[in-house]
Design a protein around this motif. Structure first.
Motif, mmCIF file in Angstrom:
data_model
loop_
_atom_site.group_PDB
_atom_site.id
_atom_site.type_symbol
_atom_site.label_atom_id
_atom_site.label_comp_id
_atom_site.label_asym_id
_atom_site.label_seq_id
_atom_site.Cartn_x
_atom_site.Cartn_y
_atom_site.Cartn_z
ATOM 1 N N SER A 28 0.780 -1.132 -0.223
ATOM 2 C CA SER A 28 -0.097 0.044 0.008
ATOM 3 C C SER A 28 0.838 0.877 -0.092
ATOM 4 C CB SER A 28 -0.978 0.060 1.132
ATOM 5 O OG SER A 28 -1.767 -1.163 1.334
ATOM 6 N N THR A 29 0.532 2.190 -0.898
ATOM 7 C CA THR A 29 1.268 3.490 -0.822
ATOM 8 C C THR A 29 0.253 4.578 -1.027
ATOM 9 O OG1 THR A 29 1.370 3.535 -3.292
ATOM 10 C CG2 THR A 29 3.000 2.582 -1.908
ATOM 11 N N VAL A 30 0.629 5.736 -0.370
ATOM 12 C CA VAL A 30 -0.105 6.866 -0.141
ATOM 13 C C VAL A 30 0.562 8.030 -0.593
ATOM 14 C CG1 VAL A 30 -1.680 8.325 1.173
ATOM 15 C CG2 VAL A 30 -1.469 5.844 1.572
ATOM 16 N N GLU A 31 0.128 9.061 -1.574
ATOM 17 C CA GLU A 31 0.874 10.399 -1.680
ATOM 18 C C GLU A 31 -0.207 11.442 -1.853
ATOM 19 O OE1 GLU A 31 3.684 12.261 -5.188
ATOM 20 O OE2 GLU A 31 3.131 10.313 -5.366
ATOM 21 N N VAL A 32 0.011 12.429 -0.903
ATOM 22 C CA VAL A 32 -0.735 13.777 -1.228
ATOM 23 C C VAL A 32 -0.688 14.226 -2.400
ATOM 24 C CG1 VAL A 32 -1.641 15.741 -0.197
ATOM 25 C CG2 VAL A 32 -0.813 14.022 1.292
ATOM 26 N N VAL A 50 -3.806 6.744 -3.788
ATOM 27 C CA VAL A 50 -3.919 5.392 -3.001
ATOM 28 C C VAL A 50 -3.589 4.240 -3.954
ATOM 29 C CG1 VAL A 50 -4.798 4.242 -1.208
ATOM 30 C CG2 VAL A 50 -5.100 6.805 -1.304
ATOM 31 N N THR A 51 -2.669 3.772 -3.619
ATOM 32 C CA THR A 51 -2.610 2.081 -4.324
ATOM 33 C C THR A 51 -2.538 1.070 -3.173
ATOM 34 O OG1 THR A 51 -0.957 3.125 -5.985
ATOM 35 C CG2 THR A 51 -1.067 0.597 -5.956
ATOM 36 N N CYS A 52 -3.555 0.100 -3.474
ATOM 37 C CA CYS A 52 -3.743 -0.820 -2.240
ATOM 38 C C CYS A 52 -4.281 -1.997 -2.801
ATOM 39 C CB CYS A 52 -4.421 -0.411 -1.037
ATOM 40 S SG CYS A 52 -6.144 0.321 -1.445
ATOM 41 N N ASP A 53 -4.140 -3.285 -2.365
ATOM 42 C CA ASP A 53 -4.623 -4.443 -2.781
ATOM 43 C C ASP A 53 -6.180 -4.347 -2.992
ATOM 44 O OD1 ASP A 53 -2.207 -5.389 -2.756
ATOM 45 O OD2 ASP A 53 -2.450 -6.461 -0.877
ATOM 46 N N ALA A 54 -6.604 -4.930 -4.029
ATOM 47 C CA ALA A 54 -7.974 -4.927 -4.518
ATOM 48 C C ALA A 54 -8.825 -5.752 -3.351
ATOM 49 C CB ALA A 54 -8.202 -5.679 -5.722
ATOM 50 N N GLY A 55 -9.893 -5.335 -3.091
ATOM 51 C CA GLY A 55 -10.630 -5.948 -2.065
ATOM 52 C C GLY A 55 -10.647 -5.426 -0.639
ATOM 53 N N TRP A 78 -11.920 13.070 6.981
ATOM 54 C CA TRP A 78 -12.068 11.548 6.630
ATOM 55 C C TRP A 78 -12.458 11.451 5.388
ATOM 56 C CZ3 TRP A 78 -15.909 8.092 5.270
ATOM 57 C CH2 TRP A 78 -15.695 6.938 5.381
ATOM 58 N N ALA A 79 -11.785 10.387 4.682
ATOM 59 C CA ALA A 79 -12.097 10.010 3.313
ATOM 60 C C ALA A 79 -12.151 8.549 3.083
ATOM 61 C CB ALA A 79 -11.153 10.491 2.312
ATOM 62 N N PRO A 80 -13.373 8.013 2.440
ATOM 63 C CA PRO A 80 -13.729 6.504 2.248
ATOM 64 C C PRO A 80 -12.733 6.068 1.197
ATOM 65 C CG PRO A 80 -15.400 8.016 1.115
ATOM 66 C CD PRO A 80 -14.505 8.877 2.028
ATOM 67 N N VAL A 81 -12.185 4.816 1.256
ATOM 68 C CA VAL A 81 -11.444 4.284 0.492
ATOM 69 C C VAL A 81 -12.002 2.639 0.042
ATOM 70 C CG1 VAL A 81 -8.774 3.392 -0.146
ATOM 71 C CG2 VAL A 81 -9.540 5.515 1.209
ATOM 72 N N SER A 82 -11.882 2.460 -1.123
ATOM 73 C CA SER A 82 -12.223 1.111 -1.643
ATOM 74 C C SER A 82 -11.025 0.826 -2.629
ATOM 75 C CB SER A 82 -13.518 1.195 -2.312
ATOM 76 O OG SER A 82 -14.112 -0.200 -2.499
ATOM 77 N N CYS A 83 -10.302 -0.182 -2.392
ATOM 78 C CA CYS A 83 -9.114 -0.568 -2.964
ATOM 79 C C CYS A 83 -9.396 -1.265 -4.421
ATOM 80 C CB CYS A 83 -8.124 -1.258 -2.275
ATOM 81 S SG CYS A 83 -7.676 -0.420 -0.908
ATOM 82 N N THR A 84 -8.876 -0.888 -5.385
ATOM 83 C CA THR A 84 -8.794 -1.602 -6.723
ATOM 84 C C THR A 84 -7.658 -2.315 -7.130
ATOM 85 O OG1 THR A 84 -8.082 0.379 -7.877
ATOM 86 C CG2 THR A 84 -10.538 0.204 -7.440
ATOM 87 N N GLY A 85 -6.294 -2.154 -6.432
ATOM 88 C CA GLY A 85 -5.226 -2.689 -6.786
ATOM 89 C C GLY A 85 -4.540 -1.724 -7.730
ATOM 90 N N GLN A 86 -5.047 -0.579 -8.289
ATOM 91 C CA GLN A 86 -4.530 0.417 -9.401
ATOM 92 C C GLN A 86 -4.448 1.614 -8.496
ATOM 93 O OE1 GLN A 86 -3.189 -0.698 -12.201
ATOM 94 N NE2 GLN A 86 -3.898 -2.561 -11.597
#
Length: 135
Positions: A28-32, A50-55, A78-86
């Protein structure tokens, strides 16, 4: 005999711990990527890449600090996140602390952390980036 059994059991547990897959936090990576003033500095929209594992899904705690004269403007959101893998853009709104100072154009420090969970495990990436706040 008891020592031998204990030694074998401990070696087995050690191997099990070494071979168990680690959580996805390394992936997982995060950059503003941007910060935009809202309502004359009452809030700032922070956009993260944001890059994180799908699911995985969850949310991000957002914190923004900016020097305002000899004081510091502070806010959270706050911000919601739903990862796609991309890599994906996630935007959350940071509200200036009530009774504090408004945000202005210029440099600020954005920080925070995520709680991203799937069926089997959770990931807790953190970030801290200097960001230019624009209008």
């Amino acid at each position: 005999m008891r020592r031998l059994t204990t030694t074998i059991a401990l070696l087995g547990l050690s191997l099990f711990a070494l071979l168990t897959p680690s959580p996805a936090s390394a992936a997982s990576t995060v950059e503003v990527t941007s910060a935009t003033l809202v309502a004359k500095g009452v809030a700032v929209d922070l956009t993260l890449t944001v890059t994180c594992d799908a699911g995985l899904s969850g949310g991000a705690e957002l914190i923004l600090r900016q020097r305002s004269g000899n004081r510091v403007a502070y806010g959270s959101g706050w911000a919601p996140v739903s990862c796609t893998g991309q890599p994906q853009a996630v935007t959350g709104r940071v509200y200036a602390e009530g009774g504090g100072f408004a945000f202005n154009r210029g440099v600020g420090l954005a920080s925070g952390g995520f709680e991203l969970c799937g069926q089997d495990a959770c990931d807790y990436p953190r970030f801290e980036d200097e960001v230019r706040i624009t209008r």
